[in-house]
Every structure is written in structure tokens, then in C-alpha cells.
Motif scaffolding. Structure first.
Motif, PDB file in Angstrom:
ATOM      1  N   ASN A 133       9.073 -31.789 -91.969  1.00 56.43           N
ATOM      2  CA  ASN A 133       9.737 -30.674 -92.659  1.00 56.43           C
ATOM      3  C   ASN A 133       8.842 -29.434 -92.665  1.00 56.43           C
ATOM      4  OD1 ASN A 133       7.841 -31.446 -94.423  1.00 56.43           O
ATOM      5  ND2 ASN A 133       9.230 -32.102 -96.036  1.00 56.43           N
ATOM      6  N   ALA A 168       6.248 -28.267 -93.691  1.00 53.24           N
ATOM      7  CA  ALA A 168       5.198 -28.121 -94.705  1.00 53.24           C
ATOM      8  C   ALA A 168       4.513 -26.768 -94.630  1.00 53.24           C
ATOM      9  CB  ALA A 168       4.170 -29.256 -94.591  1.00 53.24           C
ATOM     10  N   LEU A 169       5.313 -25.714 -94.472  1.00 57.10           N
ATOM     11  CA  LEU A 169       4.737 -24.366 -94.535  1.00 57.10           C
ATOM     12  C   LEU A 169       4.519 -24.016 -96.004  1.00 57.10           C
ATOM     13  CD1 LEU A 169       6.983 -22.571 -91.928  1.00 57.10           C
ATOM     14  CD2 LEU A 169       4.706 -23.513 -91.606  1.00 57.10           C
ATOM     15  N   TYR A 170       3.480 -23.220 -96.269  1.00 54.46           N
ATOM     16  CA  TYR A 170       3.234 -22.805 -97.649  1.00 54.46           C
ATOM     17  C   TYR A 170       4.251 -21.724 -98.002  1.00 54.46           C
ATOM     18  CZ  TYR A 170      -1.100 -25.011 -96.171  1.00 54.46           C
ATOM     19  OH  TYR A 170      -2.023 -25.877 -95.647  1.00 54.46           O
ATOM     20  N   PRO A 171       5.163 -22.003 -98.953  1.00 54.70           N
ATOM     21  CA  PRO A 171       6.299 -21.094 -99.152  1.00 54.70           C
ATOM     22  C   PRO A 171       5.920 -19.727 -99.690  1.00 54.70           C
ATOM     23  CG  PRO A 171       6.396 -22.960-100.671  1.00 54.70           C
ATOM     24  CD  PRO A 171       5.208 -23.173 -99.804  1.00 54.70           C
ATOM     25  N   HIS A 172       4.756 -19.637-100.352  1.00 53.36           N
ATOM     26  CA  HIS A 172       4.388 -18.369-100.962  1.00 53.36           C
ATOM     27  C   HIS A 172       3.531 -17.513-100.041  1.00 53.36           C
ATOM     28  CE1 HIS A 172       1.631 -21.613-101.883  1.00 53.36           C
ATOM     29  NE2 HIS A 172       0.684 -20.723-101.814  1.00 53.36           N
ATOM     30  N   MET A 173       3.264 -18.001 -98.827  1.00 53.51           N
ATOM     31  CA  MET A 173       2.444 -17.218 -97.904  1.00 53.51           C
ATOM     32  C   MET A 173       3.305 -16.713 -96.756  1.00 53.51           C
ATOM     33  SD  MET A 173      -0.960 -19.516 -97.430  1.00 53.51           S
ATOM     34  CE  MET A 173      -1.699 -20.419 -98.774  1.00 53.51           C
ATOM     35  N   ASN A 232       0.113 -18.246 -93.425  1.00 57.32           N
ATOM     36  CA  ASN A 232       0.277 -19.676 -93.174  1.00 57.32           C
ATOM     37  C   ASN A 232      -0.577 -20.117 -91.993  1.00 57.32           C
ATOM     38  OD1 ASN A 232       2.228 -21.721 -94.416  1.00 57.32           O
ATOM     39  ND2 ASN A 232       3.331 -19.800 -94.643  1.00 57.32           N
ATOM     40  N   PHE A 257      -4.456 -19.863 -92.677  1.00 61.00           N
ATOM     41  CA  PHE A 257      -5.007 -20.491 -93.894  1.00 61.00           C
ATOM     42  C   PHE A 257      -6.252 -21.333 -93.608  1.00 61.00           C
ATOM     43  CE2 PHE A 257      -4.661 -23.858 -97.300  1.00 61.00           C
ATOM     44  CZ  PHE A 257      -5.064 -23.037 -98.330  1.00 61.00           C
ATOM     45  N   LYS A 315       8.192 -14.366 -94.943  1.00 61.69           N
ATOM     46  CA  LYS A 315       7.949 -15.599 -95.687  1.00 61.69           C
ATOM     47  C   LYS A 315       8.782 -16.719 -95.050  1.00 61.69           C
ATOM     48  CE  LYS A 315       5.429 -14.208 -99.334  1.00 61.69           C
ATOM     49  NZ  LYS A 315       6.010 -13.796-100.609  1.00 61.69           N
ATOM     50  N   ARG A 327      10.880 -18.745 -96.142  1.00 64.18           N
ATOM     51  CA  ARG A 327      12.297 -18.878 -96.504  1.00 64.18           C
ATOM     52  C   ARG A 327      13.173 -17.891 -95.740  1.00 64.18           C
ATOM     53  NH1 ARG A 327      10.166 -16.374-101.020  1.00 64.18           N
ATOM     54  NH2 ARG A 327      10.889 -14.251-101.335  1.00 64.18           N
ATOM     55  N   ARG A 342       0.398 -22.729 -86.633  1.00 65.96           N
ATOM     56  CA  ARG A 342      -0.667 -23.093 -87.561  1.00 65.96           C
ATOM     57  C   ARG A 342      -1.584 -24.136 -86.926  1.00 65.96           C
ATOM     58  NH1 ARG A 342       1.143 -25.141 -93.383  1.00 65.96           N
ATOM     59  NH2 ARG A 342       1.878 -26.898 -92.191  1.00 65.96           N
ATOM     60  N   GLN A 395       3.739 -33.076 -98.790  1.00 56.89           N
ATOM     61  CA  GLN A 395       3.308 -32.654 -97.455  1.00 56.89           C
ATOM     62  C   GLN A 395       2.529 -31.346 -97.480  1.00 56.89           C
ATOM     63  OE1 GLN A 395       6.469 -32.917 -94.541  1.00 56.89           O
ATOM     64  NE2 GLN A 395       5.850 -35.025 -94.233  1.00 56.89           N
ATOM     65  N   LEU A 396       2.799 -30.495 -98.496  1.00 58.45           N
ATOM     66  CA  LEU A 396       2.017 -29.255 -98.601  1.00 58.45           C
ATOM     67  C   LEU A 396       0.555 -29.591 -98.844  1.00 58.45           C
ATOM     68  CD1 LEU A 396       4.106 -26.680-100.631  1.00 58.45           C
ATOM     69  CD2 LEU A 396       3.810 -26.918 -98.178  1.00 58.45           C
ATOM     70  N   ALA A 453      -0.862 -30.960 -95.640  1.00 55.45           N
ATOM     71  CA  ALA A 453      -1.134 -29.863 -94.703  1.00 55.45           C
ATOM     72  C   ALA A 453      -2.416 -29.143 -95.109  1.00 55.45           C
ATOM     73  CB  ALA A 453       0.035 -28.899 -94.677  1.00 55.45           C
ATOM     74  N   ASP A 509      -5.852 -28.620 -93.233  1.00 52.97           N
ATOM     75  CA  ASP A 509      -6.383 -27.268 -93.055  1.00 52.97           C
ATOM     76  C   ASP A 509      -7.788 -27.133 -93.626  1.00 52.97           C
ATOM     77  OD1 ASP A 509      -4.591 -25.819 -91.563  1.00 52.97           O
ATOM     78  OD2 ASP A 509      -3.323 -25.282 -93.256  1.00 52.97           O
ATOM     79  N   GLN A 536      10.940 -20.094-104.245  1.00 56.67           N
ATOM     80  CA  GLN A 536      10.321 -19.783-102.954  1.00 56.67           C
ATOM     81  C   GLN A 536      10.365 -20.946-101.994  1.00 56.67           C
ATOM     82  OE1 GLN A 536       6.542 -18.203-104.352  1.00 56.67           O
ATOM     83  NE2 GLN A 536       7.265 -16.184-103.786  1.00 56.67           N
ATOM     84  N   ALA A 537      10.861 -22.060-102.467  1.00 53.96           N
ATOM     85  CA  ALA A 537      10.835 -23.241-101.607  1.00 53.96           C
ATOM     86  C   ALA A 537      11.945 -23.254-100.584  1.00 53.96           C
ATOM     87  CB  ALA A 537      10.964 -24.490-102.448  1.00 53.96           C
TER      88      ALA A 537
END
Lengths: 372, 306
Positions: free
Chosen positions: A83, A85-90, A95, A98, A130, A132, A146, B199-200, B203, B207, B305-306
């Protein structure tokens, strides 16, 4: 230069063995796909290589060093998740950068690597967005970006295309292959989709129930499967399995099926199967080797195979015909021009040079060397 | 032909009325109407009445406009209560948030089997009626016979005047408020933590983030909305706190631990100047309203934001 090797790797969860002692060596810059049904241990294996799961027994080496107790961040790997797993707030570029920012890379180096990866993946216009605001395919590219900017020794992909729709999946499959050609890095890719496995891999590892069934190049798995599982898993629609008896008639060997159909084996297969004469066996024949009767191409040996279609499925390029032999359902792949109709008897041609005979007990394909 | 046209022209307004009544949004409105009326009765009426009261003189016979507020602004005790309320609310909310965050992490990392038990036990301070638990604290704080001072005595330390000295009394009321309020933060943060996809973290692990970087770059940004809303909520409730201060110190010593609610009670009910008491309790409303608007606007802007 990064070789990944697994030695007798075992993963046990509270009494359940998810991975039961696998040995595998993945060469430098090789693209290896682990494929199998859900629960076969492929994802667990990948996560052990990543360091996200502990190894119960055995050893994993990356680039010659045993990494059993090395934390993920020090294994120099990058992983693309199902899925994303991107950081949603970046943003996209945050991303991607990072990992580099955490490692305190100089700013212009980060900039250079992000731009380079964005160029390879064709996402230069999305860098300030972003996650989203991105479509599934774009998120997938960012997730790959990434991984690329890290310039790791090993790429790990965990079912990266399963969340995409069918059309996008094909597109991204090609994209992944193209990226691997441009950025050749040792890659381990997990999927349950055998088409993905066949199209992407240098070598495919078929797993089932925690063990490796067979390792080989895509065509090797297709043409010479060693077990019934591999024979049935690779290829779509899957191989037909029919109970049969191997008989001798003079010099010829014949396969007798449940409802009296007898197929004469080509002369060159006689040697391979002679020792099994008189036994109850299983005939494995792919739909694409059971076709309408047509003039045989060079050296093709075909045997007539009578059938009464139950279901006819036009696919455009081919028409799939389902019929019964005794109690078993069989699928044949015909040219649409043959125009088969439900209930009307037809005679198909079985290309017996491509058939396999299997031992019904062990499920092993006869006449192939056992997995080494 | 003309007949049908006439018939339809007559039928039109009636049908639209019936259609309007049948529309799901109308039905929904009608069904929520009792609740809207109830809220109006229980919230808007008292609020409006309090504003009305605040504009009357002590005998409640004459309209004085902002006279009560002018009077309050001239009194030293009032400004001390403002200061005291701010110290009380802000300190308590900050500590409740920190403790709630830390405890939520601990609970989140307990294997799910034992987690329910711990969650239940940790909620106890929040579930007991505050008046009851504050009584228990009052006994713990008793200068001569209490457990705290006994323990201190065992170590040879002097007894502490928990509710007798101004600073210790402030400390005590804040401590009890933190004790009661932390579980609310814990449960909200725990829910927020559980909503962050694993998963975040994986990740981030790959990283190269260490535990602190995972909290700073993943957990906190993902929890920002919950943190903001919980803090706002708690800030409002803590500013309006009455029972703890009332029971523990009753505002003493020398009015040094009064907050708005207790002082308003003292002025309005016990001293019989209801309009002045109403003015005290209304003083914070505009400030909290502005804080609420700012925080909630930020929350809406970020959205999910998700």
C-alpha cells in the motif's frame, strides 16, 4: 555488487512454521520473483531479508555479511510496500528524500538524487504534491522513487501492484522492468500473480507451504515444471490434470484416460516413461497444447482428442472450451475461427510432445531431475 | 387536453409539499428536531440567561450593561483568579498531554492479550466521579495524619502543608487534576496511535529512523489533529473545573487557588451577588471561543491526510 543468500532459513510463529528451511542465492543485479499462493511464506521471507521479521533459524547474508542481527537501516536495502506506505504529511520530494535527510546527506546531493529519480520515473511535476493528491499509479512511482534515491544494495518489492487496477498493473509492470534495466540493482520481488512473476523475473522462485517448490527461469518453469504444484500454478488457464493409465501396445506407449480415450505417446518420450508402464498416473496437459485440429507444424506430434464442449468462453485472441473427461473438467484453447458450440462433438488435437506425466502420490513430474 | 392541463396545474403545489415532506433531508430534520429543541432548552437558554444576568445589578433590578465587568476589572482578586486559572489550566493540560502520550505508547506496545486489562485499569481515575476521588486525595493530603506526610516522616523529612501553603496548594490541585484527566488523553492518543498504519513505521525503519525520529516524523504529524482537538477539549473543561478546587482547598489559602468556577460560586452563590458571579464565569468565554475557532480551523484545513 550485492548478492543475497539464504541458508536454511526458518520462521516460526508460536508453533506455526511459516517458512520451513529455505535455501536460495540471488545473484548480483539479478531480478528474482518469489511467487506463490497467499500464506506460502513469500512475504515473510522478504520481510526477513528486510529485517522487519526476526529469523528463527538459519542465516541470511547480504553482500557476504550475515545480517541476522543487523537492523533494517543498516542493511542498505530499500523496500516498496503493497500500500506504498508513503508518509501522508510529507510532499513527494520530502517522502523520497526522508531517508537521505535522516542520514544527513548534503542538500545539493539530495536534490540531485531526487531529481534524477523523478526523471527516471517521470514524476518531475509531482514533487511538491502530497500523496493524497496522487493517483494509485503515481503513488506507486513515488514509492519506487523513495527506494531509488537511497541507492541501496538490494530492492525489495512486496506485492507492489496488487492495489492497482488491471490496466495500470500491466503498465506499471513494464515500468518496473524498465527501471530495473536503467538502475540495475539486486531485486527481490514478491507477488501472488504468476503473470507478474513470469514477465518480470530473471529467475522465478515458486513457494508453497513454506518451502521452495522450484527455482528457474520463467520459460524453464513453464516447460519443465518439477512438481504438480508448479505445473498448475504457472500458466493461465492452468494445466489440466487427468487421471490415466500408461499402457504398452507393441512398441508404442499409450495413455488411457477415464472414458476410454487413448493417446499414443510420441516416439521420443518412450524412453523417459518406459519404466512406468502399467501404472496409474496423472496426465498434465496445458490448454494451449489442446487445440483445434490443424496441419501439424514442423515435427509436432498430435493425437486426436474427442470432446463435447460444456462451456465456451470467447477471449478474442482464443476461445476457451471446457468439457469433461470422466469426472474431470478439461480446458482447451482453440482458435476463434474453429467456432465450437456447446453440445456439438468436436475432435481436438493434443500436442503430446508438450505433455507431462506425474506421479499421483508424490505429485512429482516424471522424467525430470529432483530439485537440487 | 385542457382538462388534464388544468388538473396538473392544480396538483403541482400539493405534490411539491408532499414531496418536500418525503425528502430524506426533511425527515432527518424532523427526526432530529426534538434533540435540537432539547439542546436549545438545556444549553442556549442557560447561556442566554447567564449573559442576561451578567448585565444586571446586585439586586437584579436594574440593567447595568458592562458595569459588572468594569467592577471586576478593578479588583485585584479577579486578576489573581485569571492568572491562577491560566496557570492551573495550561499546566494541567500540558502535563496531562505528556503523560497521556507516554502512557498511550506503553499501552500500545503491550501485546494485545493483556492490553484490555491495562486499558481498563488506567481509565479508573477518569471514571470515578471526581468529587469522590478528590475526597480520597484530600485525606492523602491531610497535614497531620495523611499517608504522604507519614511516608515523608519515615525518611526523616518535614511534613508538607499540602493544602495549607499557597504553592503547595496550587501544586496539589494541579496534581489531582492531572491524575483525573490523563486517562482521557491516554485513551484518545491510544486510538490515534492505533490508526497509524504499521507500514509507515516499517518504511521509516528501513529509511533509517531511530525511535525518536519515528515519533517526531511519523507519530506526531499523524496524530496532530487528535492532539489539537483533545488539548482544546481538555483546556475548556479544565478552565471550567470546579469540583477539585472546591473540595481540596475551597479556594484557599487566602483565595490563592481559586479558579473561575469556584470564585464565581463564591461570589455568586455564597456571597449572594448572582450577576457578578455570572460575569466571572462568562469572562473566559470569548477567549476560549477564539482558541476553539483557531484550532478547529487548522484541523479542518489539514483534514484527514491519510
Amino acid at each position: 555488487m550485492a548478492e543475497v543468500s539464504l541458508h536454511k532459513v526458518v520462521k516460526r510463529y508460536e508453533g506455526v512454521e511459516a517458512v520451513r528451511g529455505i535455501d536460495l542465492t540471488i545473484g548480483d543485479k539479478e531480478f528474482v520473483v518469489l511467487v506463490g499462493p497467499s500464506g506460502c511464506g513469500k512475504s515473510t521471507t522478504l520481510r526477513m531479508i528486510a529485517g522487519l521479521e526476526e529469523i528463527t533459524d538459519g542465516a541470511i547474508q547480504i553482500d557476504g555479511t550475515v545480517v541476522n542481527d543487523v537492523p533494517p537501516k543498516d542493511r542498505d536495502i530499500a523496500m516498496v510496500f503493497q500500500n506504498y506506505a508513503l508518509y501522508p504529511h510529507m510532499t513527494v520530494s520530502e517522502n523520497m528524500s526522508f531517508g537521505l535527510r535522516l542520514k544527513r546527506f548534503p542538500k545539493d546531493e539530495i536534490r540531485r538524487r531526487v531529481d534524477e529519480a523523478a526523471r527516471i520515473l517521470n514524476i518531475e511535476d509531482l514533487l511538491e504534491r502530497k500523496p493524497r493528491q496522487l493517483s494509485g499509479g503515481q503513488r506507486q512511482r513515488v514509492a519506487m522513487g523513495r527506494a531509488i534515491v537511497r541507492n541501496p544494495k538490494v530492492f525489495l518489492f512486496d506485492e507492489p501492484l496488487s492495489n492497482l487496477d488491471a490496466k495500470l498493473r500491466v503498465q506499471m509492470r513494464t515500468e518496473i522492468k524498465r527501471v530495473h534495466q536503467q538502475v540495475p540493482v539486486t531485486t527481490v520481488y514478491v507477488t501472488h500473480d504468476q503473470v507478474e512473476a513470469m514477465t518480470l523475473a530473471d529467475r522465478v522462485v515458486v513457494m508453497n507451504d513454506g518451502v521452495i517448490e522450484q527455482v528457474g527461469a520463467p520459460n524453464e518453469l513453464y516447460h519443465s515444471p518439477r512438481t504438480r504444484f508448479v505445473a498448475g500454478f504457472i500458466g493461465s488457464p492452468s494445466m489440466n490434470f487427468l487421471r490415466c493409465k500408461l499402457d504398452r501396445e507393441g512398441e508404442d506407449l499409450m495413455v488411457r484416460l477415464a472414458d476410454g480415450v487413448a493417446l499414443t505417446l510420441p516416439a521420443e518420450s518412450r524412453e523417459r516413461y518406459r519404466e512406468h508402464v502399467g501404472r496409474e498416473l496423472v496426465l498434465g496437459l496445458r490448454p494451449e497444447h489442446l487445440t483445434e485440429t490443424r496441419p501439424p507444424r514442423n515435427g509436432e506430434v498430435v493425437a486426436p482428442f474427442p470432446a463435447v464442449p460444456d462451456v465456451v468462453e470467447p477471449m478474442g485472441m482464443d476461445t476457451l472450451v471446457y468439457f469433461r473427461v470422466g469426472r474431470e473438467e478439461v480446458c482447451a484453447r482453440m482458435d476463434p475461427s474453429a467456432n465450437p458450440r456447446v453440445g456439438e462433438p468436436i475432435t481436438l488435437a493434443a500436442n503430446l510432445a508438450r505433455m507431462h506425466l506425474l506421479d499421483p502420490g508424490s505429485g512429482l513430474v516424471l522424467g525430470t531431475r529432483p530439485t537440487g | 387536453m385542457s382538462q388534464t392541463a388544468q388538473a396538473s396545474s392544480v396538483a403541482v403545489p400539493r405534490r411539491t409539499m408532499r414531496q418536500w415532506l418525503k425528502r430524506p433531508s426533511t425527515i432527518a430534520f424532523l427526526m432530529t428536531l426534538p434533540l435540537i429543541l432539547l439542546i436549545g432548552l438545556l444549553v442556549l437558554y442557560p447561556a442566554g440567561y447567564a449573559i442576561h444576568l451578567a448585565t444586571l445589578n446586585k439586586g437584579m433590578t436594574r440593567f447595568v450593561g458592562f458595569g459588572n465587568f468594569e467592577f471586576l476589572f478593578g479588583r485585584e482578586t479577579f486578576w489573581m483568579v485569571v492568572k491562577q486559572s491560566c496557570i492551573f489550566a495550561i499546566t494541567a493540560v500540558v502535563f496531562k498531554a505528556i503523560i497521556g502520550f507516554v502512557v498511550a505508547h506503553f499501552v500500545h506496545n503491550i501485546p494485545s492479550k493483556g492490553q484490555r486489562k491495562w486499558r481498563g485499569m488506567l481509565l479508573v481515575p477518569w471514571v470515578i466521579p471526581p468529587a469522590m476521588s478528590t475526597l480520597a486525595w484530600l485525606w492523602l493530603f491531610d497535614p497531620s495524619y495523611s499517608a504522604f506526610n507519614w511516608v515523608l516522616a519515615q525518611f526523616g523529612a518535614d511534613p508538607v502543608p499540602w493544602t495549607g501553603d499557597a504553592y503547595w496548594a496550587r501544586f496539589s490541585v494541579i496534581l489531582v487534576n492531572i491524575w483525573i484527566g490523563s486517562p482521557f488523553f491516554m485513551i484518545m492518543y491510544l486510538a490515534a496511535l492505533k490508526s497509524v498504519p504499521d507500514q509507515l513505521y516499517e518504511a521509516a525503519l528501513i529509511d533509517g529512523a531511530n525511535w525518536w525520529q519515528r515519533i517526531w516524523y511519523i507519530t506526531l504529524p499523524m496524530m496532530r489533529n487528535i492532539i489539537a482537538i483533545t488539548a482544546l477539549f481538555s483546556l475548556i473543561v479544565t478552565f471550567a473545573n470546579f469540583d477539585i478546587v472546591r473540595i481540596l482547598t475551597a479556594g484557599g489559602p487566602l483565595d490563592l487557588t481559586h479558579v473561575f468556577a469556584t470564585w464565581s460560586f463564591l461570589v455568586g452563590i455564597e456571597s449572594g451577588d448572582i450577576p457578578l458571579g455570572a460575569s466571572v464565569s462568562l469572562f473566559m468565554m470569548p477567549f476560549l471561543a477564539i482558541a476553539a475557532v483557531i484550532i478547529l480551523r487548522d484541523v479542518v484545513k489539514r483534514g484527514s491526510q491519510a
